[in-house]
Design a protein around this motif. Structure first.
Motif, PDB file in Angstrom:
ATOM      1  N   THR A 175       0.804  -1.226   0.000  1.00 51.48           N
ATOM      2  CA  THR A 175       0.000   0.000   0.000  1.00 51.48           C
ATOM      3  C   THR A 175       0.834   1.272   0.000  1.00 51.48           C
ATOM      4  OG1 THR A 175      -0.100   0.160   2.422  1.00 51.48           O
ATOM      5  CG2 THR A 175      -1.791  -1.192   1.332  1.00 51.48           C
ATOM      6  N   GLY A 176       2.149   1.156   0.176  1.00 51.28           N
ATOM      7  CA  GLY A 176       2.984   2.338   0.340  1.00 51.28           C
ATOM      8  C   GLY A 176       3.197   2.709   1.789  1.00 51.28           C
ATOM      9  N   VAL A 177       2.603   1.942   2.706  1.00 53.80           N
ATOM     10  CA  VAL A 177       2.775   2.158   4.146  1.00 53.80           C
ATOM     11  C   VAL A 177       3.749   1.112   4.674  1.00 53.80           C
ATOM     12  CG1 VAL A 177       1.629   2.216   6.396  1.00 53.80           C
ATOM     13  CG2 VAL A 177       0.432   3.055   4.350  1.00 53.80           C
ATOM     14  N   THR A 178       4.738   1.546   5.421  1.00 54.12           N
ATOM     15  CA  THR A 178       5.665   0.607   6.046  1.00 54.12           C
ATOM     16  C   THR A 178       5.443   0.600   7.552  1.00 54.12           C
ATOM     17  OG1 THR A 178       7.466   2.203   6.397  1.00 54.12           O
ATOM     18  CG2 THR A 178       7.381   1.065   4.259  1.00 54.12           C
ATOM     19  N   VAL A 179       5.664  -0.567   8.141  1.00 58.63           N
ATOM     20  CA  VAL A 179       5.513  -0.731   9.593  1.00 58.63           C
ATOM     21  C   VAL A 179       6.731  -1.484  10.109  1.00 58.63           C
ATOM     22  CG1 VAL A 179       4.042  -1.531  11.471  1.00 58.63           C
ATOM     23  CG2 VAL A 179       3.013  -0.927   9.264  1.00 58.63           C
ATOM     24  N   ASN A 180       7.418  -0.884  11.051  1.00 60.72           N
ATOM     25  CA  ASN A 180       8.628  -1.482  11.617  1.00 60.72           C
ATOM     26  C   ASN A 180       8.672  -1.276  13.121  1.00 60.72           C
ATOM     27  OD1 ASN A 180      10.319  -2.273   9.110  1.00 60.72           O
ATOM     28  ND2 ASN A 180       9.718  -0.160   8.661  1.00 60.72           N
ATOM     29  N   SER A 181       9.565  -1.983  13.759  1.00 58.95           N
ATOM     30  CA  SER A 181       9.807  -1.772  15.186  1.00 58.95           C
ATOM     31  C   SER A 181      11.294  -1.552  15.412  1.00 58.95           C
ATOM     32  CB  SER A 181       9.309  -2.965  16.005  1.00 58.95           C
ATOM     33  OG  SER A 181       9.884  -4.171  15.546  1.00 58.95           O
ATOM     34  N   VAL A 182      11.594  -0.856  16.494  1.00 56.51           N
ATOM     35  CA  VAL A 182      12.974  -0.563  16.878  1.00 56.51           C
ATOM     36  C   VAL A 182      13.208  -1.130  18.275  1.00 56.51           C
ATOM     37  CG1 VAL A 182      14.600   1.278  17.466  1.00 56.51           C
ATOM     38  CG2 VAL A 182      13.198   1.457  15.399  1.00 56.51           C
ATOM     39  N   LEU A 183      14.358  -1.780  18.458  1.00 59.51           N
ATOM     40  CA  LEU A 183      14.680  -2.409  19.727  1.00 59.51           C
ATOM     41  C   LEU A 183      15.869  -1.705  20.376  1.00 59.51           C
ATOM     42  CD1 LEU A 183      13.235  -4.614  17.904  1.00 59.51           C
ATOM     43  CD2 LEU A 183      14.348  -6.303  19.353  1.00 59.51           C
ATOM     44  N   GLN A 244      13.743   7.429   2.277  1.00 59.65           N
ATOM     45  CA  GLN A 244      14.893   6.566   2.014  1.00 59.65           C
ATOM     46  C   GLN A 244      14.706   5.160   2.559  1.00 59.65           C
ATOM     47  OE1 GLN A 244      14.999   9.762   2.847  1.00 59.65           O
ATOM     48  NE2 GLN A 244      16.917  10.763   2.256  1.00 59.65           N
ATOM     49  N   ALA A 245      13.820   4.987   3.537  1.00 56.01           N
ATOM     50  CA  ALA A 245      13.590   3.669   4.144  1.00 56.01           C
ATOM     51  C   ALA A 245      12.418   2.935   3.513  1.00 56.01           C
ATOM     52  CB  ALA A 245      13.350   3.832   5.647  1.00 56.01           C
ATOM     53  N   SER A 246      12.068   3.302   2.285  1.00 52.90           N
ATOM     54  CA  SER A 246      10.880   2.750   1.638  1.00 52.90           C
ATOM     55  C   SER A 246      10.950   1.241   1.408  1.00 52.90           C
ATOM     56  CB  SER A 246      10.625   3.461   0.302  1.00 52.90           C
ATOM     57  OG  SER A 246      11.764   3.344  -0.542  1.00 52.90           O
ATOM     58  N   GLY A 247      12.155   0.678   1.386  1.00 56.55           N
ATOM     59  CA  GLY A 247      12.307  -0.751   1.168  1.00 56.55           C
ATOM     60  C   GLY A 247      12.333  -1.577   2.437  1.00 56.55           C
ATOM     61  N   THR A 248      12.140  -0.935   3.595  1.00 57.03           N
ATOM     62  CA  THR A 248      12.209  -1.640   4.874  1.00 57.03           C
ATOM     63  C   THR A 248      10.839  -1.664   5.525  1.00 57.03           C
ATOM     64  OG1 THR A 248      14.502  -0.899   5.200  1.00 57.03           O
ATOM     65  CG2 THR A 248      13.317  -1.709   7.136  1.00 57.03           C
ATOM     66  N   THR A 249      10.286  -2.851   5.676  1.00 55.70           N
ATOM     67  CA  THR A 249       8.999  -2.991   6.367  1.00 55.70           C
ATOM     68  C   THR A 249       8.900  -4.381   6.968  1.00 55.70           C
ATOM     69  OG1 THR A 249       6.606  -2.616   6.195  1.00 55.70           O
ATOM     70  CG2 THR A 249       7.667  -3.784   4.364  1.00 55.70           C
ATOM     71  N   GLY A 250       8.139  -4.492   8.019  1.00 53.78           N
ATOM     72  CA  GLY A 250       8.012  -5.765   8.720  1.00 53.78           C
ATOM     73  C   GLY A 250       9.252  -6.151   9.489  1.00 53.78           C
ATOM     74  N   ALA A 251      10.137  -5.190   9.720  1.00 53.08           N
ATOM     75  CA  ALA A 251      11.434  -5.483  10.323  1.00 53.08           C
ATOM     76  C   ALA A 251      11.500  -5.048  11.779  1.00 53.08           C
ATOM     77  CB  ALA A 251      12.545  -4.800   9.528  1.00 53.08           C
ATOM     78  N   ALA A 252      12.430  -5.657  12.502  1.00 50.99           N
ATOM     79  CA  ALA A 252      12.746  -5.248  13.867  1.00 50.99           C
ATOM     80  C   ALA A 252      14.215  -4.867  13.884  1.00 50.99           C
ATOM     81  CB  ALA A 252      12.465  -6.381  14.851  1.00 50.99           C
TER      82      ALA A 252
END
Length: 264
Positions: A175-183, A244-252
């Motif tokens: 969809t163009g929306v990314t979702v990530n988490s930071v630890l 710039q982070a458009s290729g990163t999603t579903g990541a921790a």
């Protein structure tokens, strides 16, 4: 790398101090408009005064609301109805004894650390998908992987955030929306710094010695051998919020100082 977030509307929950405050500063520095959130109007107003002095050209506003409650979450949604970037930073931790806790303490922490982000994402993400662009970041912890025996409830909530983040990323894929988490690892945030200050006073040592002692006994796998700064954590979050982070999603992604001993 030049991160430009001009025109992006951002919300950072729990942003009157600590990591949340550093994230809000980083987003404002990148040109985004930022909604500050905290539990009390006094803290929100104080933070806004300081940030407006620091970033006189930034578009800043604030919402005082306790997002651990459905009512507080509704207040945020009403006063800041849309966002391009949502940073679910609100959370807390407290050392405790597993066998001494009652159900209410577990449920209270789950409302604060997990449901606050669930409710915010449920409100803001549909608008992001409709517009074809959005960023959601959950602030988890290395304690999501290394469950601390002195805070099992906290570790549980941080693991839950990873599950919500990954599941939501799956849901909005394409969809163009990314979702990530930071630890983050041990960080000089308001909460942990206050703990270290109290420990230092009780033991008659410096806060720096208390921090070294904490790392040696509680996080001996650290590679950094110091606490991270809130700005170091914020840098990762601001990047994830960028184009710039458009290729990163579903990541921790980790800012844990090497505490977690794994290669993936």
């Amino acid at each position: 790398m030049n991160i430009d977030l001009k025109g992006r509307r951002t919300i950072v929950t729990g942003s009157t101090a600590g990591i949340g405050r550093a994230i809000a500063e980083g987003l404002a520095r990148a040109g985004a408009s930022v909604v500050i959130n905290g539990r009390t109007q006094e803290r929100v107003s104080s933070t806004l005064r300081e940030l407006r002095a620091q970033f006189p050209d930034a578009e800043l506003s604030g919402v005082a609301a306790d997002l651990a409650t459905a009512k507080g979450s509704a207040t945020l949604a009403a006063q800041a109805p849309e966002a391009d970037i949502l940073v679910n930073n609100m959370g807390t931790a407290r050392p405790n004894g597993f066998f001494d806790q009652d159900d209410g303490e577990w449920l209270d922490l789950f409302q604060t650390n997990v449901m606050s982000g669930v409710r915010a994402a449920r409100h803001y993400v549909p608008g992001m998908t409709a517009r074809g662009w959005g960023r959601v970041v959950f602030l988890s912890s290395e304690s999501a992987i290394n469950i601390p025996k002195e805070m099992i409830d906290y570790g549980m909530t941080k693991t839950a955030q990873l599950a919500v983040s990954r599941g939501l990323a799956e849901l909005v894929g394409g969809t163009g929306v990314t979702v990530n988490s930071v630890l983050p690892g041990p960080t000089n945030s308001e909460i942990l710094s206050n703990w270290m200050k109290k420990t230092a006073e009780e033991q008659g040592i410096t806060q720096e010695d208390a921090e070294r002692q904490f790392l040696k006994t509680m996080r001996p796998t650290t590679l950094l051998n110091r606490f991270t700064s809130t700005e170091e954590v914020a840098n990762m979050v601001v990047y994830l919020c960028s184009q710039q982070a458009s290729g990163t999603t579903g990541a921790a992604l980790r800012v844990d100082g090497g505490v977690l001993r794994s290669i993936a």
